[in-house]
Design a protein around this motif. Structure first.
Motif, PDB file in Angstrom:
ATOM      1  N   LYS A 294     -65.274 -14.113  66.017  1.00 54.41           N
ATOM      2  CA  LYS A 294     -65.620 -14.568  67.356  1.00 54.41           C
ATOM      3  C   LYS A 294     -66.338 -15.913  67.276  1.00 54.41           C
ATOM      4  CE  LYS A 294     -66.045  -9.941  69.378  1.00 54.41           C
ATOM      5  NZ  LYS A 294     -65.555  -9.230  68.194  1.00 54.41           N
TER       6      LYS A 294
ATOM      7  N   ASP B 258     -59.856 -12.656  63.908  1.00 55.49           N
ATOM      8  CA  ASP B 258     -60.744 -11.720  64.591  1.00 55.49           C
ATOM      9  C   ASP B 258     -62.194 -12.187  64.633  1.00 55.49           C
ATOM     10  OD1 ASP B 258     -61.267 -11.464  61.927  1.00 55.49           O
ATOM     11  OD2 ASP B 258     -61.161  -9.263  61.879  1.00 55.49           O
TER      12      ASP B 258
ATOM     13  N   ALA C 284     -64.462  -9.862  80.149  1.00 58.23           N
ATOM     14  CA  ALA C 284     -65.582  -9.621  79.240  1.00 58.23           C
ATOM     15  C   ALA C 284     -66.685  -8.874  79.974  1.00 58.23           C
ATOM     16  CB  ALA C 284     -66.118 -10.944  78.695  1.00 58.23           C
TER      17      ALA C 284
ATOM     18  N   LYS D  91     -69.670  -9.767  75.638  1.00 63.92           N
ATOM     19  CA  LYS D  91     -68.909  -9.004  74.656  1.00 63.92           C
ATOM     20  C   LYS D  91     -67.522  -8.683  75.205  1.00 63.92           C
ATOM     21  CE  LYS D  91     -73.109  -6.856  72.783  1.00 63.92           C
ATOM     22  NZ  LYS D  91     -73.790  -5.583  72.454  1.00 63.92           N
ATOM     23  N   GLU D  92     -66.651  -8.332  74.295  1.00 61.80           N
ATOM     24  CA  GLU D  92     -65.287  -7.971  74.668  1.00 61.80           C
ATOM     25  C   GLU D  92     -65.301  -6.792  75.640  1.00 61.80           C
ATOM     26  OE1 GLU D  92     -61.187  -6.370  72.500  1.00 61.80           O
ATOM     27  OE2 GLU D  92     -62.938  -6.953  71.306  1.00 61.80           O
TER      28      GLU D  92
ATOM     29  N   ASP E 295     -70.109 -15.788  67.274  1.00 60.88           N
ATOM     30  CA  ASP E 295     -70.771 -15.531  65.994  1.00 60.88           C
ATOM     31  C   ASP E 295     -70.926 -16.832  65.202  1.00 60.88           C
ATOM     32  OD1 ASP E 295     -70.871 -12.860  66.621  1.00 60.88           O
ATOM     33  OD2 ASP E 295     -68.997 -12.369  65.589  1.00 60.88           O
TER      34      ASP E 295
END
Length: 796
Positions: free
Chosen positions: A720, A718, A649, A634-635, A723
């Motif tokens: 990802k 935006d 990350a 994740k970010e 996803d």
């Protein structure tokens, strides 16, 4: 602790004990002698007298000397600038062995020379103890030197051997030569005679001197005015003993202060009475700069203890006096200061100011409670005898030590049980007597009275330790341990640690082992720190003050060290514990820079970048059984101070944070002097242990053909990629074997605020050859799912 055989011989008979035997006895009893060194060395030496000294006819700096050696007169060529007729000197005869080599007869520029006139440096005397005159020329002896005497080292007081005793932390008492002499006497079973000086300070007329303390860091302070002293050289024996202890002789009054400190272990300080006022107060709370006795200006902090008079500092308590109140040749009267200070504060102040004076070394440790009185008595006694002290006033005192000798009982059976020995009561009683513990039988027990200088003896186990180290560890019976047989095996943590090490070494990384103790800077830059930090009570330096709560700052030091030596390609890993109070975590850290692999022949290279370190972490997790949906990236919103906010990350195992990886923040790179392209990772291995890994399953390679289709989608910026991949995978888990992103594009032909993602999807079945209809069906599902979930549009 530096002492000498001659110094110890002042208190007990060591005439039949060689320095080597003495060192061996002390070491065997637990006081390790780390080195033996003769104060001066030289065989075949003699005292001679220069009868004639003329310039060498063929040299501009040599001299031809006729030297009376008692039984003959010889010619010696000497190059010393200070040699002159009439001097008594040290001569090394032919065959003499000096630290620099053997002396032989020779011819120097046509003139025969039979020996050498020596300087003290040529005899191996420590240069730090010599004057400039002694360093630059031969040693000129006094008129009382006897020509023909074959032991000039004895005449000079240099026929002594220094012992460097490495004391254990519990034996601070042996910093005092009196206590060390007691220790040697107990080891050798020999009587020790210390100077009789008790009560010597209990004299004097009423005094106007007032002493007090406004801080709890000084519980007791003694002051005494000696109205008249004579400043002159110290007696020869005192100069020799101070020299042996590494202390330079100055004058009789200053030397007495140093000598008493070395004898009793209690630092003292003498002030010039004319430069002081009749009130001395110990204070803290200063925030100023102070010039000490060494002429250096020191920054004083509020917690430091200061000696003051009329509100002005005159000394840094327990460490060093001031330049404005020192003893000099004009001194007529003195004020003696003997005090007890908080040793923790003295240690902190001395370390911060970087002062390692003899007084600071002793005051930074716990000093025996009666030392203040012993030191005052001995100072007065020696000042009367060697400084013509008179006009003595009574002792002014602040506070009291409330000292009561410690007494308790020990038991022979208990001591033998602790030691695993069978010593008799008589044997134990004998050793306790030599230790000055005044043992008395009390039924089946032994009552002991602890002398004030043995503050380390508090319980029966301490007495047992004293008994065994004096009787000898060779008396311990030899037995084999009884233990049950067990099957050797690694626990889960050990097995995981070994696998990770093996894995990364095989991948070409180097393992580092960096220091666990770190500075405040490293603590401030900790990654995923645990708190509160553990601070050492007595750190070796400010750079080693804390136990680290993160590995990466220490590894960045290693990276900077290599980078500054032109080693640009780095790939490091380290597994180590980090600490906080009551918390221990095991961590894994990676640091990479430059190229991980390169082959000039194949024109191939693997850069050490974000994706490389990501792959190393994912590969490790995969081999340990953590992959697929259990691992998510994740970010990074947790730490953008140490990591680049857009090139880092966080990685999770389930919902639990495992670690942070990515490119270093430019500011941190500057702080640690490493390249700003460096990538790093730190993770918690306990997270892996707390989660059960999946079993690694092996399946046969499909024998049916695979079909690859490339797709390009336009999505909002935006969205990802992860996803998109997950949405595709859900549409056909049975036949979608691989998804690879090969292009991300923004710019011309793509609307602002959007991006184009190009993927390659691999379709394959383990059971049959896929038909176009089956692939097309999944293909349509993918398009529909991406449109519905991510508003993705297939790019034409």
């Amino acid at each position: 602790m530096l002492t000498s055989k001659k110094w110890l011989s002042q208190y007990l008979d060591l005439s039949d004990i060689t320095p080597e035997v003495l060192a061996d006895k002390l070491t065997t009893a637990g006081n390790e002698v780390e080195g033996l060194e003769k104060m001066a060395q030289g065989s075949n030496l003699i005292i001679g007298k220069v009868l004639e000294c003329v310039d060498h006819p063929d040299s501009d700096h040599l001299h031809v000397c006729k030297v009376d050696l008692g039984d003959k007169v010889d010619t010696i060529v000497c190059g010393a600038p200070n040699v002159a007729a009439g001097q008594k000197v040290i001569v090394a005869l032919p065959g003499a062995k000096l630290p620099g080599g053997e002396i032989k007869n020779g011819v120097i520029r046509g003139i025969e020379s039979n020996g050498m006139i020596c300087s003290l440096l040529e005899l191996g005397v420590d240069a730090k103890q010599l004057s400039e005159e002694s360093k630059n020329g031969i040693e000129v002896l006094g008129d009382d030197a006897v020509v023909g005497d074959r032991d000039p080292l004895h005449y000079l007081g240099l026929d002594d051997t220094l012992l460097d005793v490495g004391l254990t932390p519990n034996r601070n008492d042996c910093l005092a030569s009196w206590a060390l002499a007691k220790e040697v006497g107990a080891i050798l079973h020999r009587d020790v005679q210390l100077p009789e000086c008790e009560g010597a300070a209990n004299i004097g007329v009423p005094t106007k001197l007032k002493v007090s303390s406004e801080t709890s860091k000084c519980p007791i302070f003694l002051g005494k005015v000696i109205g008249s002293v004579t400043i002159k050289p110290s007696p020869k024996w005192m100069q020799e003993l101070l020299h042996a202890a590494g202390v330079k002789s100055i004058n009789n009054v200053v030397d007495i202060s140093n000598f008493v400190m070395l004898e009793t272990g209690q630092p003292t300080h003498f002030y010039d009475a004319a430069k002081m006022h009749q009130e001395i107060i110990v204070k803290d709370g200063f925030d100023t700069t102070y010039t000490a006795l060494d002429g250096v200006d020191y920054k004083i902090e509020p917690e430091d203890i200061m000696i003051t008079t009329q509100g002005n500092p005159v000394g840094i308590a327990g460490i060093m006096g001031g330049d404005d109140s020192k003893i000099d040749e004009q001194t007529k009267g003195i004020i003696i200061e003997v005090a007890t200070f908080n040793y923790v504060q003295v240690r902190n102040t001395a370390r911060r100011l970087n002062i390692t004076s003899d007084a600071a070394v002793r005051n930074a440790k716990e000093i025996e409670p009666m030392a203040v009185y012993k030191a005052m008595d001995r100072c007065v006694q020696l000042l009367i005898e060697y400084a013509d002290a008179s006009l003595i006033e009574e002792t002014a005192q602040y506070g009291t030590n409330n000292y009561v000798p410690a007494e308790f009982t020990v038991n022979t059976d208990s001591i033998n049980h602790l030691l695993g020995t069978d010593f008799s009561e008589d044997e134990i009683m004998t050793e306790l007597k030599w230790l000055d513990l005044k043992p008395e039988k009390a039924g089946n027990d032994i009552k002991v009275s602890i002398p004030s200088y043995r503050t380390d003896l508090k319980i029966e186990a301490d007495i047992a330790e004293e008994v065994i180290r004096l009787i000898g560890y060779d008396r311990l019976p030899s037995t084999l341990p009884t233990m049950s047989m067990t099957v050797g095996a690694l626990d889960n943590r050990q097995a995981m640690r070994r696998r990770i090490r093996s894995m990364y070494v095989n991948m070409g990384l180097n393992e580092t082992e960096t220091y666990t103790l770190v500075s405040q800077k490293h603590l401030d830059h900790a990654i995923l720190p645990i708190t509160p930090a553990v601070e050492l009570a007595s750190p070796m330096s400010e750079d080693r003050k804390y136990i680290r709560s993160s590995i990466l700052p220490s590894m960045l030091d290693a990276a900077a060290y290599n980078n500054n030596r032109s080693i640009k390609d780095l790939a490091f890993f380290e597994i180590s514990n980090v600490y906080a109070k009551d918390v221990v975590e095991e961590r894994l850290a990676l640091v990479m820079n430059g190229l991980m692999h390169k082959s000039r022949w194949q024109k191939m290279s693997v850069p050490a970048d974000f994706y490389t370190i990501k792959g190393l972490i994912e590969t490790m997790l995969s081999q340990l059984g953590y992959e697929g949906s259990r691992v998510s990236i994740k970010e990074n919103k947790l730490d953008t101070t140490h990591f680049h906010p857009y090139r880092s990350a966080c990685i999770y195992i389930g919902k639990e944070l495992f670690g942070i990886f990515g490119q270093i923040h430019p500011q941190m790179a500057k702080d640690f002097d490493v390249p700003k392209e460096l990538v790093m990772f730190e993770g918690k291995l306990d997270v892996l242990l707390n989660n059960k890994p999946s079993k690694v399953k092996y399946t046969p390679i499909s024998k049916y053909p695979a079909v690859t289709r490339d797709l390009a989608f336009v999505v909002k910026e935006d969205v990802k990629v992860a996803d998109i991949v997950e949405a595709i995978r859900k549409c056909g888990r049975q036949i979608i074997k691989g998804i690879e992103v090969f292009d991300v594009y923004t710019g011309e032909h793509v609307e602002k605020g959007f991006k184009s993602i190009a993927l390659s999807i691999n379709f394959q079945s383990d059971e049959k050859t896929l038909t176009d209809g089956e692939i097309n069906s999944v293909h349509e599902k993918i398009l529909a799912a991406l449109k519905a979930e991510l508003d993705a549009i297939l790019r034409g």
